[in-house]
Design a protein around this motif. Structure first.
Motif, PDB file in Angstrom:
ATOM      1  N   ARG A  60       0.813  -1.220   0.000  1.00  0.00           N
ATOM      2  CA  ARG A  60       0.000   0.000   0.000  1.00  0.00           C
ATOM      3  C   ARG A  60       0.846   1.270   0.000  1.00  0.00           C
ATOM      4  O   ARG A  60       0.420   2.309  -0.490  1.00  0.00           O
ATOM      5  N   VAL A  61       2.051   1.184   0.570  1.00  0.00           N
ATOM      6  CA  VAL A  61       2.928   2.355   0.574  1.00  0.00           C
ATOM      7  C   VAL A  61       3.250   2.780  -0.860  1.00  0.00           C
ATOM      8  O   VAL A  61       3.280   3.970  -1.183  1.00  0.00           O
ATOM      9  N   PHE A  62       3.485   1.804  -1.729  1.00  0.00           N
ATOM     10  CA  PHE A  62       3.780   2.082  -3.137  1.00  0.00           C
ATOM     11  C   PHE A  62       2.626   2.845  -3.778  1.00  0.00           C
ATOM     12  O   PHE A  62       2.824   3.862  -4.460  1.00  0.00           O
ATOM     13  N   ALA A  63       1.390   2.383  -3.555  1.00  0.00           N
ATOM     14  CA  ALA A  63       0.218   3.062  -4.116  1.00  0.00           C
ATOM     15  C   ALA A  63       0.081   4.466  -3.555  1.00  0.00           C
ATOM     16  O   ALA A  63      -0.274   5.414  -4.264  1.00  0.00           O
ATOM     17  N   GLY A  64       0.364   4.614  -2.257  1.00  0.00           N
ATOM     18  CA  GLY A  64       0.276   5.934  -1.642  1.00  0.00           C
ATOM     19  C   GLY A  64       1.324   6.891  -2.162  1.00  0.00           C
ATOM     20  O   GLY A  64       1.043   8.078  -2.404  1.00  0.00           O
ATOM     21  N   PHE A  65       2.532   6.411  -2.366  1.00  0.00           N
ATOM     22  CA  PHE A  65       3.619   7.240  -2.871  1.00  0.00           C
ATOM     23  C   PHE A  65       3.303   7.769  -4.263  1.00  0.00           C
ATOM     24  O   PHE A  65       3.555   8.928  -4.585  1.00  0.00           O
ATOM     25  N   TRP A  66       2.709   6.921  -5.099  1.00  0.00           N
ATOM     26  CA  TRP A  66       2.349   7.340  -6.447  1.00  0.00           C
ATOM     27  C   TRP A  66       0.992   8.042  -6.498  1.00  0.00           C
ATOM     28  O   TRP A  66       0.641   8.618  -7.516  1.00  0.00           O
ATOM     29  N   ASP A  67       0.222   7.959  -5.436  1.00  0.00           N
ATOM     30  CA  ASP A  67      -1.138   8.501  -5.400  1.00  0.00           C
ATOM     31  C   ASP A  67      -1.989   7.915  -6.527  1.00  0.00           C
ATOM     32  O   ASP A  67      -2.724   8.622  -7.225  1.00  0.00           O
ATOM     33  N   VAL A  68      -1.890   6.595  -6.683  1.00  0.00           N
ATOM     34  CA  VAL A  68      -2.687   5.843  -7.661  1.00  0.00           C
ATOM     35  C   VAL A  68      -3.373   4.723  -6.880  1.00  0.00           C
ATOM     36  O   VAL A  68      -2.744   3.704  -6.589  1.00  0.00           O
ATOM     37  N   PRO A  69      -4.652   4.890  -6.508  1.00  0.00           N
ATOM     38  CA  PRO A  69      -5.304   3.927  -5.610  1.00  0.00           C
ATOM     39  C   PRO A  69      -5.282   2.486  -6.089  1.00  0.00           C
ATOM     40  O   PRO A  69      -5.184   1.560  -5.283  1.00  0.00           O
ATOM     41  N   ASP A  70      -5.376   2.256  -7.413  1.00  0.00           N
ATOM     42  CA  ASP A  70      -5.398   0.883  -7.918  1.00  0.00           C
ATOM     43  C   ASP A  70      -4.031   0.437  -8.440  1.00  0.00           C
ATOM     44  O   ASP A  70      -3.930  -0.491  -9.252  1.00  0.00           O
ATOM     45  N   LEU A  71      -2.974   1.062  -7.938  1.00  0.00           N
ATOM     46  CA  LEU A  71      -1.641   0.765  -8.442  1.00  0.00           C
ATOM     47  C   LEU A  71      -1.250  -0.693  -8.205  1.00  0.00           C
ATOM     48  O   LEU A  71      -0.634  -1.327  -9.069  1.00  0.00           O
ATOM     49  N   ILE A  72      -1.597  -1.241  -7.053  1.00  0.00           N
ATOM     50  CA  ILE A  72      -1.214  -2.622  -6.763  1.00  0.00           C
ATOM     51  C   ILE A  72      -1.844  -3.567  -7.785  1.00  0.00           C
ATOM     52  O   ILE A  72      -1.183  -4.476  -8.305  1.00  0.00           O
ATOM     53  N   ALA A  73      -3.118  -3.343  -8.106  1.00  0.00           N
ATOM     54  CA  ALA A  73      -3.791  -4.188  -9.104  1.00  0.00           C
ATOM     55  C   ALA A  73      -3.128  -4.026 -10.474  1.00  0.00           C
ATOM     56  O   ALA A  73      -2.914  -5.013 -11.194  1.00  0.00           O
ATOM     57  N   ARG A  74      -2.794  -2.804 -10.844  1.00  0.00           N
ATOM     58  CA  ARG A  74      -2.148  -2.573 -12.144  1.00  0.00           C
ATOM     59  C   ARG A  74      -0.776  -3.233 -12.187  1.00  0.00           C
ATOM     60  O   ARG A  74      -0.396  -3.859 -13.184  1.00  0.00           O
ATOM     61  N   PHE A  75      -0.027  -3.068 -11.117  1.00  0.00           N
ATOM     62  CA  PHE A  75       1.316  -3.630 -11.027  1.00  0.00           C
ATOM     63  C   PHE A  75       1.253  -5.155 -11.129  1.00  0.00           C
ATOM     64  O   PHE A  75       2.067  -5.788 -11.809  1.00  0.00           O
ATOM     65  N   THR A  76       0.266  -5.733 -10.475  1.00  0.00           N
ATOM     66  CA  THR A  76       0.113  -7.192 -10.495  1.00  0.00           C
ATOM     67  C   THR A  76      -0.242  -7.686 -11.884  1.00  0.00           C
ATOM     68  O   THR A  76       0.303  -8.685 -12.365  1.00  0.00           O
ATOM     69  N   ARG A  77      -1.156  -6.992 -12.554  1.00  0.00           N
ATOM     70  CA  ARG A  77      -1.527  -7.398 -13.908  1.00  0.00           C
ATOM     71  C   ARG A  77      -0.351  -7.241 -14.871  1.00  0.00           C
ATOM     72  O   ARG A  77      -0.144  -8.078 -15.757  1.00  0.00           O
ATOM     73  N   ARG A  78       0.402  -6.186 -14.720  1.00  0.00           N
ATOM     74  CA  ARG A  78       1.542  -5.944 -15.599  1.00  0.00           C
ATOM     75  C   ARG A  78       2.611  -7.016 -15.421  1.00  0.00           C
ATOM     76  O   ARG A  78       3.220  -7.464 -16.383  1.00  0.00           O
ATOM     77  N   ALA A  79       2.851  -7.426 -14.183  1.00  0.00           N
ATOM     78  CA  ALA A  79       3.732  -8.563 -13.867  1.00  0.00           C
ATOM     79  C   ALA A  79       5.168  -8.387 -14.358  1.00  0.00           C
ATOM     80  O   ALA A  79       5.799  -9.334 -14.823  1.00  0.00           O
ATOM     81  N   THR A  80       5.676  -7.159 -14.263  1.00  0.00           N
ATOM     82  CA  THR A  80       7.105  -6.918 -14.471  1.00  0.00           C
ATOM     83  C   THR A  80       7.627  -6.298 -13.175  1.00  0.00           C
ATOM     84  O   THR A  80       7.808  -5.082 -13.091  1.00  0.00           O
ATOM     85  N   PRO A  81       7.856  -7.130 -12.152  1.00  0.00           N
ATOM     86  CA  PRO A  81       7.983  -6.622 -10.789  1.00  0.00           C
ATOM     87  C   PRO A  81       9.353  -6.125 -10.389  1.00  0.00           C
ATOM     88  O   PRO A  81       9.497  -5.513  -9.331  1.00  0.00           O
ATOM     89  N   GLY A  82      10.380  -6.380 -11.202  1.00  0.00           N
ATOM     90  CA  GLY A  82      11.722  -6.101 -10.721  1.00  0.00           C
ATOM     91  C   GLY A  82      12.192  -7.223  -9.811  1.00  0.00           C
ATOM     92  O   GLY A  82      11.418  -8.100  -9.412  1.00  0.00           O
ATOM     93  N   ALA A  83      13.466  -7.200  -9.476  1.00  0.00           N
ATOM     94  CA  ALA A  83      14.062  -8.301  -8.714  1.00  0.00           C
ATOM     95  C   ALA A  83      14.752  -7.811  -7.460  1.00  0.00           C
ATOM     96  O   ALA A  83      15.497  -6.827  -7.486  1.00  0.00           O
ATOM     97  N   TYR A  84      14.511  -8.522  -6.365  1.00  0.00           N
ATOM     98  CA  TYR A  84      15.296  -8.316  -5.149  1.00  0.00           C
ATOM     99  C   TYR A  84      16.594  -9.106  -5.259  1.00  0.00           C
ATOM    100  O   TYR A  84      16.625 -10.217  -5.819  1.00  0.00           O
ATOM    101  N   LEU A  85      17.643  -8.552  -4.689  1.00  0.00           N
ATOM    102  CA  LEU A  85      18.985  -9.101  -4.841  1.00  0.00           C
ATOM    103  C   LEU A  85      19.668  -9.293  -3.493  1.00  0.00           C
ATOM    104  O   LEU A  85      19.539  -8.454  -2.596  1.00  0.00           O
ATOM    105  N   ARG A  86      20.405 -10.383  -3.373  1.00  0.00           N
ATOM    106  CA  ARG A  86      21.372 -10.548  -2.291  1.00  0.00           C
ATOM    107  C   ARG A  86      22.732 -10.052  -2.777  1.00  0.00           C
ATOM    108  O   ARG A  86      23.009 -10.049  -3.980  1.00  0.00           O
ATOM    109  N   VAL A  87      23.568  -9.664  -1.855  1.00  0.00           N
ATOM    110  CA  VAL A  87      24.948  -9.332  -2.189  1.00  0.00           C
ATOM    111  C   VAL A  87      25.799 -10.551  -1.855  1.00  0.00           C
ATOM    112  O   VAL A  87      25.998 -10.883  -0.692  1.00  0.00           O
ATOM    113  N   ARG A  88      26.263 -11.236  -2.878  1.00  0.00           N
ATOM    114  CA  ARG A  88      27.083 -12.427  -2.670  1.00  0.00           C
ATOM    115  C   ARG A  88      28.551 -12.067  -2.434  1.00  0.00           C
ATOM    116  O   ARG A  88      29.240 -12.715  -1.661  1.00  0.00           O
TER     117      ARG A  88
END
Length: 208
Positions: A117-145
């Motif tokens: 919800r923080v992401f949606a609030g930061f962008w001020d787009v109430p349905d951002l989570i739904a849009r982001f989920t449908r788009r399904a290009t989420p980016g990647a979390y990384l470990r530092v090896r």
């Protein structure tokens, strides 16, 4: 393939849900990448951000164009909350356990980003989570090896690509719209972020 911008410092933003480090800003000069994250990064909620399994977050520059067109407004580097904006790298198609050499550091792909919800609030787009989920290009979390220093403009070299087809995009779908895929992630459970690995193992246990 390069890191277009390392965006890590001065990222505090306060919204209805409190203080967040989502507002990343471009920096110049070298940034230290260590096991717990990138030097100077603002991480406010360490229950869900930062730490070994989410030391860095990469988002593809090429995916900005769709969002800019869809929302009809500019989106600045770092607005996805990413530390690393990549160029000419298929982040969604990266395999879990893939290793990237950037500068003198080595990163391991270990999870997709699932929006909150923080992401949606930061962008001020109430349905951002739904849009982001449908788009399904989420980016990647990384470990530092391998700890080291990275700088904007550094090349990205994929130095290891595991022999499986479990990608960031597939894991994202399993966590969001296609939970029936969770058992398929068993082969990479040891590499996934710990919280996701627990979810996969619970699902596998119920399947026995």
């Amino acid at each position: 393939m390069t890191v277009n911008l390392a965006v890590v410092r001065d990222g505090a933003w306060t919204g209805k849900m409190g203080r967040s480090g989502i507002d990343k800003r471009p920096v110049s000069g070298p940034v230290r990448a260590g096991p717990e994250g990138l030097g100077g990064d603002t991480i406010c909620d360490r229950r869900f951000h930062g730490g070994v399994d989410r030391a860095g977050y990469a988002f593809a520059h090429e995916d900005y164009a769709w969002w800019i067109e869809t929302l009809g407004r500019p989106i600045l580097p770092g607005n996805f909350g990413e530390n690393l904006t990549t160029v000419d790298l298929d982040v969604t198609g990266a395999r879990i356990g893939e290793l990237w050499a950037i500068g003198s550091a080595v990163f391991e792909v270990c999870a997709p980003r699932v929006p909150c919800r923080v992401f949606a609030g930061f962008w001020d787009v109430p349905d951002l989570i739904a849009r982001f989920t449908r788009r399904a290009t989420p980016g990647a979390y990384l470990r530092v090896r391998t700890p080291g220093e990275i700088t904007a403009g550094d090349p990205i070299t994929v130095i290891h690509r595991p022999d499986h087809d479990i990608t960031v995009g597939l894991v994202f779908r399993a966590l969001t719209t296609e939970p029936e895929l969770l058992p398929d992630l068993g082969d990479v459970a040891d590499v996934l972020a710990t919280d996701i690995s627990r979810k996969v193992r619970r699902r596998l246990a119920r399947s026995v």
